[in-house]
Enzyme design. Structure first.
Site, PDB file in Angstrom:
ATOM      1  N   ASN A   1       0.822  -0.955   0.559  1.00  0.00           N
ATOM      2  CA  ASN A   1       0.177  -0.123   0.526  1.00  0.00           C
ATOM      3  C   ASN A   1       0.729   1.258  -0.278  1.00  0.00           C
ATOM      4  OD1 ASN A   1       0.337   0.626   3.324  1.00  0.00           O
ATOM      5  ND2 ASN A   1      -0.089  -0.750   3.297  1.00  0.00           N
TER       6      ASN A   1
ATOM      7  N   LYS B   1       9.352 -16.693 -10.497  1.00  0.00           N
ATOM      8  CA  LYS B   1       9.113 -15.032 -10.916  1.00  0.00           C
ATOM      9  C   LYS B   1       8.505 -15.777 -11.771  1.00  0.00           C
ATOM     10  CE  LYS B   1       9.510 -11.661 -14.166  1.00  0.00           C
ATOM     11  NZ  LYS B   1      11.004 -10.212 -14.722  1.00  0.00           N
TER      12      LYS B   1
ATOM     13  N   PHE C   1      -6.123   3.097  14.523  1.00  0.00           N
ATOM     14  CA  PHE C   1      -5.766   3.851  13.468  1.00  0.00           C
ATOM     15  C   PHE C   1      -7.442   3.818  12.028  1.00  0.00           C
ATOM     16  CE2 PHE C   1      -2.627   6.538  14.920  1.00  0.00           C
ATOM     17  CZ  PHE C   1      -2.263   7.450  14.573  1.00  0.00           C
TER      18      PHE C   1
ATOM     19  N   LYS D   1     -13.385  -4.519  17.826  1.00  0.00           N
ATOM     20  CA  LYS D   1     -12.215  -5.027  17.613  1.00  0.00           C
ATOM     21  C   LYS D   1     -11.617  -4.534  19.495  1.00  0.00           C
ATOM     22  CE  LYS D   1     -10.171  -4.210  13.439  1.00  0.00           C
ATOM     23  NZ  LYS D   1      -8.265  -4.230  12.712  1.00  0.00           N
TER      24      LYS D   1
END
Length: 401
Positions: A209, A289, A324, A342
């Site tokens: 990300n 790969k 967060f 949570k």
């Protein structure tokens, strides 16, 4: 708040923001501080020494070649006198000279000759602030223990809009007060996770990300400045370890981050989950790969990663948990859901995308917890981290004493 009899040396470099430094002198003296001012040659083009002398009640120094002052080693006297040195504004040129250890004027010479903590408030055009050379110099100063105050984001004198504005005088005064005050997290062990996680597809490719890690690193630095013993668990980023960090653990995948955080959190008082942990990973990782196959689509089967916060929340003895939530839409709804689902003590939510959040120099947060919502307006990530840590400390003390 009080700065009674505190000795603060204000350095002023060249820049239009120098006019704000006049108010800073007045605000510092309002709280009882003794203020002496050292100006660079360029600063005198924006504000006169007479103005600073009138506001501080002390002679203003600007030259190493002041025969009368230097006869008694005046720069050494100033360096020893100061309990704190704050440079506001700090231009790109001054930051570069500090980073390279230069002593080619009175201000840089005093900085090298003093053992006092050094605080730097950058002020420059947004493009200059974003330049890799400036950022490299700033990182060098951070590694040496220099405290960066700002910059803020907003309208600039040149007409640009962006990060590079000097913090307001009251904000800088608060930083000086805090530097002499009680450290809110002294005696506590804090774990902070930061950066992205990467999940390998094959030896060449991965899923990741856009987290830069800068917010998490700023939080870790702010916690250390607040007196905590900080362990920083970092995903794959190219950021120097902030000053004051007790231990840094580098990881790559979500599973590695979970293991490192769970181990580090044993006996910790607070865990701040600022990392952008990947939700999924490839179910199978190729040992070679993967090749194209005549235009045929490549299909990846993903499996869910372990949830670090859920793991910690389920423990009988657990740290104070701060999560967060970086969302592109419905920020409050998703953040509140994550807070409850949570079992967190607090969550910091922010909007990402469109220049916000990831890969940006500044940010804005909304904190959610049992006491309701607290808005932390858009500011530099360094300043925002300081505010966040102060709120976390306040809530921790209220809950756990």
């Amino acid at each position: 708040m009080s700065l009674a009899q505190r000795r603060i040396l204000l350095g002023v470099s060249g820049g239009i923001a120098a006019y704000k430094s006049c108010e800073l002198v007045r605000r510092l003296r309002d709280l009882g501080a003794e203020v002496r001012v050292v100006m660079t040659e360029n600063a005198a083009h924006f504000v006169s020494a007479t103005t600073f002398q009138a506001l501080s009640g002390q002679p203003v120094r600007s030259s190493l070649w002041d025969a009368e002052a230097e006869a008694a080693m005046g720069h050494i006297e100033l360096a020893r006198w100061a309990e704190r040195i704050i440079i506001a504004p700090a231009s790109a040129d001054l930051i570069a000279r500090l980073a390279h250890g230069m002593a080619n004027d009175l201000l840089t010479t005093v900085c090298l000759a003093s053992a006092a903590p050094l605080y730097v408030a950058p002020a420059m055009n947004q493009q200059m602030w974003a330049h890799p050379a400036v950022q490299a110099n700033v990182d060098t100063l951070r590694q040496r223990g220099v405290h960066l105050l700002g910059p803020a984001s907003g309208d600039q004198a040149c007409g640009d809009i962006g990060s590079g504005r000097m913090l307001e005088p009251l904000e800088l005064r608060e930083a000086m007060v805090a530097s002499f005050g009680v450290q809110e997290l002294r005696g506590l062990k804090v774990v902070v996770s930061a950066g992205p996680t990467y999940e390998d597809i094959d030896p060449v490719r991965f899923i990741g990300n856009r987290s830069s890690g800068r917010m998490g690193f700023a939080v870790a630095e702010a916690a250390a400045q607040a007196g905590a013993e900080v362990t920083l668990v970092a995903g794959p980023v190219s950021i120097a370890t902030p000053p004051g960090i007790a231990r840094r653990i580098d990881v790559r995948s979500a599973a590695q981050m979970r293991d490192a955080v769970v181990t580090a959190s044993a006996g910790a008082d607070i865990y701040i989950a600022a990392a952008a942990v990947g939700d999924y990973r490839p179910a199978e990782v190729a040992d070679h790969k993967l090749k194209k196959s005549d235009g045929a689509p490549l299909e990846l089967r993903l499996t869910e990663n372990p949830d670090i916060l859920v793991t910690l929340a389920a423990q009988t003895v657990r740290p104070f948990l701060v999560g967060f939530a970086a969302e592109t839409h419905d920020v409050e709804r998703y953040a509140q859901d994550k807070l409850k689902r949570k079992g967190l003590d607090m969550i910091a939510a922010n909007q990402v995308g469109g220049g916000l959040g990831f890969e940006a120099a500044d940010n804005a947060l909304t904190l959610y917890g049992p006491e309701g919502a607290i808005e932390l307006p858009r500011a530099s990530k360094t300043e925002l981290a300081r505010q966040l840590v102060a709120k976390v400390a306040e809530r921790y003390r209220a809950v756990r004493g």
